[in-house]
Design an enzyme around this catalytic site. Structure first.
Site, PDB file in Angstrom:
ATOM      1  N   TYR A  52       0.456  -1.115  -0.128  1.00  6.71           N
ATOM      2  CA  TYR A  52       0.119  -0.084  -0.085  1.00  6.71           C
ATOM      3  C   TYR A  52       0.852   0.949  -0.049  1.00  6.71           C
ATOM      4  O   TYR A  52       0.612   1.770  -1.141  1.00  6.71           O
ATOM      5  CB  TYR A  52      -0.559  -0.046   1.250  1.00  6.71           C
ATOM      6  CG  TYR A  52      -1.669  -0.797   1.050  1.00  6.71           C
ATOM      7  CD1 TYR A  52      -2.888  -0.903   0.291  1.00  6.71           C
ATOM      8  CD2 TYR A  52      -1.828  -2.570   2.071  1.00  6.71           C
ATOM      9  CE1 TYR A  52      -3.606  -2.340  -0.084  1.00  6.71           C
ATOM     10  CE2 TYR A  52      -3.272  -2.925   1.984  1.00  6.71           C
ATOM     11  CZ  TYR A  52      -3.765  -3.437   0.968  1.00  6.71           C
ATOM     12  OH  TYR A  52      -4.548  -4.803   1.119  1.00  6.71           O
TER      13      TYR A  52
ATOM     14  N   PRO B 182     -11.058  -0.380  -2.705  1.00  5.78           N
ATOM     15  CA  PRO B 182     -12.599  -1.284  -3.144  1.00  5.78           C
ATOM     16  C   PRO B 182     -13.244  -0.184  -2.875  1.00  5.78           C
ATOM     17  O   PRO B 182     -13.561   0.272  -2.225  1.00  5.78           O
ATOM     18  CB  PRO B 182     -12.114  -1.958  -2.466  1.00  5.78           C
ATOM     19  CG  PRO B 182     -11.126  -2.545  -1.709  1.00  5.78           C
ATOM     20  CD  PRO B 182     -10.693  -0.865  -1.953  1.00  5.78           C
TER      21      PRO B 182
ATOM     22  N   HIS C   8      -7.209   1.451   1.003  1.00  3.42           N
ATOM     23  CA  HIS C   8      -7.503   0.193   1.856  1.00  3.42           C
ATOM     24  C   HIS C   8      -6.073  -0.344   2.375  1.00  3.42           C
ATOM     25  O   HIS C   8      -6.714  -1.661   3.523  1.00  3.42           O
ATOM     26  CB  HIS C   8      -6.953  -0.272   0.305  1.00  3.42           C
ATOM     27  CG  HIS C   8      -7.339  -1.934   0.670  1.00  3.42           C
ATOM     28  ND1 HIS C   8      -7.381  -3.371   0.926  1.00  3.42           N
ATOM     29  CD2 HIS C   8      -7.894  -3.210  -0.776  1.00  3.42           C
ATOM     30  CE1 HIS C   8      -7.939  -4.109   1.215  1.00  3.42           C
ATOM     31  NE2 HIS C   8      -7.948  -4.033  -0.230  1.00  3.42           N
TER      32      HIS C   8
ATOM     33  N   LYS D 244     -24.090 -26.208  -1.105  1.00  4.82           N
ATOM     34  CA  LYS D 244     -23.565 -26.518   0.101  1.00  4.82           C
ATOM     35  C   LYS D 244     -24.664 -27.803   0.065  1.00  4.82           C
ATOM     36  O   LYS D 244     -24.548 -28.611   0.441  1.00  4.82           O
ATOM     37  CB  LYS D 244     -25.140 -25.451   1.176  1.00  4.82           C
ATOM     38  CG  LYS D 244     -23.336 -23.964   1.412  1.00  4.82           C
ATOM     39  CD  LYS D 244     -24.484 -23.448   1.705  1.00  4.82           C
ATOM     40  CE  LYS D 244     -23.689 -22.574   3.197  1.00  4.82           C
ATOM     41  NZ  LYS D 244     -24.522 -21.400   3.885  1.00  4.82           N
TER      42      LYS D 244
ATOM     43  N   SER E  73      -8.336 -13.616  -2.264  1.00  2.00           N
ATOM     44  CA  SER E  73      -7.453 -13.340  -1.049  1.00  2.00           C
ATOM     45  C   SER E  73      -8.235 -13.754   0.473  1.00  2.00           C
ATOM     46  O   SER E  73      -9.107 -14.112   0.086  1.00  2.00           O
ATOM     47  CB  SER E  73      -8.572 -12.119  -0.183  1.00  2.00           C
ATOM     48  OG  SER E  73      -8.195 -11.466   0.291  1.00  2.00           O
TER      49      SER E  73
ATOM     50  N   SER F   2     -11.630 -11.638  -5.235  1.00  2.00           N
ATOM     51  CA  SER F   2     -11.880 -11.981  -3.594  1.00  2.00           C
ATOM     52  C   SER F   2     -13.479 -11.901  -2.890  1.00  2.00           C
ATOM     53  O   SER F   2     -14.673 -11.564  -3.415  1.00  2.00           O
ATOM     54  CB  SER F   2     -11.030 -10.422  -2.810  1.00  2.00           C
ATOM     55  OG  SER F   2     -12.353 -11.068  -1.399  1.00  2.00           O
TER      56      SER F   2
END
Length: 626
Positions: free
Chosen positions: A107, A120, A343, A423, A454, A554
């Site tokens: 960053y 984001p 972020h 599921k 991520s 992500s």
């Protein structure tokens, strides 16, 4: 004692509950100290897994060359072992051997604009207000909801989160309010004003490119009510009707080096410096936006996603931001709303927990009408614009508009099924979606690519993220076979299950601190720190390919029907974020128009088909015992 503390801190996962009235002193500290330190994985294990991760994405010839470099690196007494020992020494000295390095390299030393490239956005459900009154009433309620969440942070009564029965690090929650990024010539910094002798008591409100300091606590220390905040927002609105102001916030959209230079120039003036400090110290920012350009319903959500990421350019709402502020809520007159966050201090999940809390809070009926005590006028933040600053603003506008034109964002609401279907097949919904992405990409390009997903390291003290590498030997076997008419559906379904299981297994490794990416980064940074000449392993083409994530993805699940979005991390790549709800899945896909090979809408189309084909495969093939 710690076990008792952990039990007494366990709470239901819903954050929507009355705030505990009594402060629990030292609870946060006791919780944090009870968390394990991030481990340094064994060197041989990481190198073996690195070779496995390379197998699907490079040629056999390249792989055989890399194997030689790995053998050289892993020799007993060799450079790899020396770096590993240095890293283990670092781990003994630091609370978390990685977190400071990660903050700097991922960053603060990253020089591209935070807009699109790093920050984001989140698209929230459209609100049904259609006028200024509705906009300001909703904004007031939202502000009150954030302050309610802040009380839990301040009192340390925030419910501790758990994953697989293990408590998670809550540190990021304490970094998101009253914090801001500050540009620097080579490296930025982050300041936090949440603690200290005089914690912040105001927020910033931006309307018509003009910034206001709004105190949100009354003299007795209690937060203002919705009614009181609404009146203050009306005052701000009425004061900021003339739009001939320079959009000073647009400076924060620039390349970090250019912005650092402009920043130092801007704060030479005493008035400007005071105004900038007020923004930096504020708890968060609320952007009251002009309505978006009208668009058809099918592209509406995609346009809102773009608004959240960059504000639409200098002609629209980009000047209505201070992109260095950690947290900015965006509420437009037409009901579109969401947020954008810087972020550096936090990953998505703490922000989404805050969003879930606030969205629930905005739905609560007003209990009591507040007695109207006269409140001081919110303070308008003034800026003296010199010709040089005006020139910096013009340059920032040009650069931003190029960036806005270049970003393609597509929000896909996949309506056919949600997480309940995988599921029901005993498959992890995340693994199912990741394999669908692998299949979609393979169908578009005839190959697989390095894929980043991520993974949270919050099981460890000050943990941030590691990488789940979704392109595996098993996922490649599945995507290469699925369209082969010579193969039986039963075999394809079995390969699909195996691919999802491999993904689940890698996810478990990653969240328990045993993935390869941060370990390799640590070894590389350790080489720089120890002034060792850079090992060939890190100069290898294969390493560059492995780190070039054409798919950066992500999963950010929320209770709210929202979706997070972010830009691609490489010029020829995609950014893909998704929120799997029970019966549908929200996707946000981004790409750059300047790359002829990428197309967000096309990937969305292939992704939809992949998900449907995979469901069909599983439904047509009874489950076999693997």
């Amino acid at each position: 004692m710690l076990a008792f503390l952990a039990r007494s801190m366990a709470r239901p996962s819903s954050l929507v509950k009355p705030v505990a009235l009594r402060k629990l002193p030292g609870r946060y500290l006791a919780h944090q100290e009870g968390l394990p330190a991030l481990p340094v994985p064994p060197l041989q294990q990481t190198l073996d897994r690195y070779l496995l991760a390379l197998q699907p994405i490079i040629s056999e010839e390249e792989l055989s060359h890399t194997k030689q470099l790995v053998e050289e690196f892993r020799k007993p007494g060799g450079v790899g072992e020396r770096l590993q020992k240095s890293l283990e020494r670092r781990a003994r000295k630091h609370e978390n051997w990685l977190s400071e390095w990660w903050l700097k390299t991922a960053y603060l030393e990253y020089r591209l604009p935070v807009v699109v490239h790093s920050s984001p956005g989140v698209v929230l459900p459209k609100q049904d207000f259609l006028d200024r009154q509705g906009q300001l009433r909703f904004a007031a309620k939202l502000i009150e909801g954030v302050l309610d969440f802040k009380t839990m942070i301040d009192n340390e009564t925030l419910p501790v989160e758990y994953l697989g029965g293990k408590p998670l690090c809550m540190n990021q929650y304490y970094q998101i309010l009253a914090s801001c990024r500050i540009p620097g010539p080579k490296r930025d910094s982050v300041v936090n004003y949440a603690k200290g002798k005089k914690p912040s008591t105001h927020i910033t409100v931006v309307h018509n490119f003009q910034f206001f300091e709004l105190d949100v606590y009354s003299s007795d220390g209690s937060p203002l009510t919705t009614d009181q905040i609404f009146i203050q927002l009306e005052k701000i609105w009425n004061t900021s009707l003339q739009t001939n102001k320079e959009p000073i916030g647009i400076l924060t959209t620039n390349h970090r080096n250019s912005w650092a230079k402009a920043y130092n120039n801007l704060i030479k003036d005493k008035t400007n410096k005071e105004s900038v400090r007020s923004i930096e110290k504020s708890i968060f920012t609320v952007c009251l936006d002009a309505p978006m350009p009208r668009v058809s319903d099918d592209i509406y959500k995609s346009r809102v996603a773009a608004q959240m990421l960059h504000g639409g350019g200098s002609r629209w709402n980009s000047g209505n931001r201070w992109f260095d502020k950690t947290l900015q809520f965006i509420i437009a007159e037409d009901g579109s709303c969401g947020l954008v966050y810087e972020h550096a201090p936090s990953e998505g999940p703490p922000l989404i927990a805050l969003v879930d809390h606030v969205v629930e809070y905005t739905k609560k009926p007003e209990m009591v009408r507040s007695p109207m005590v006269p409140l001081p006028m919110p303070k308008k933040l003034r800026f003296n614009i010199t010709p040089e600053i005006k020139n910096d603003i013009e340059k920032a506008k040009q650069n931003l508009n190029i960036m806005v034109q270049d970003l393609d964002v597509k929000v896909l609401v996949f309506h056919h099924f949600g997480k309940n279907f995988p599921k029901s097949e005993k498959i992890s919904p995340d693994a199912f979606i990741q394999i669908a992405l692998q299949l979609a990409y393979h169908r578009m390009y005839g190959q697989v690519c390095a894929t980043y997903e991520s993974a949270s390291l919050r099981m460890f003290r000050l943990g941030r993220t590691d990488t789940i590498r979704s392109a595996s030997i098993d996922s490649t076997a599945f995507v290469a076979t699925v369209d082969d008419s010579g193969k039986q559906d039963q075999e394809k379904a079995e390969l699909l299950r195996r691919a999802t299981q491999a993904h689940r297994a890698y996810t478990d490794l990653a969240i328990s601190g045993k993935a390869i990416d941060r370990h390799l980064l640590g070894l590389k940074l350790q080489a720089i720190e120890d002034l060792v000449s850079m090992p060939e392993l890190f100069m290898d083409t294969a390493f560059a390919v492995a780190m070039h994530f054409n798919l950066s993805t992500s999963q950010v699940p929320a209770k709210t029907d929202c979706v997070m979005c972010f830009g691609p991390v490489v010029p020829d790549g995609y950014g893909v974020c998704y929120n799997p709800m029970a019966e549908h899945i929200n996707f946000a896909i981004s790409a750059f128009n300047s790359c002829a090979e990428t197309n967000a809408a096309q990937l969305a189309h292939y992704l939809e088909k992949a998900l449907l084909d995979m469901r069909l495969l599983l439904q047509s093939s009874p489950r076999s015992k693997l």
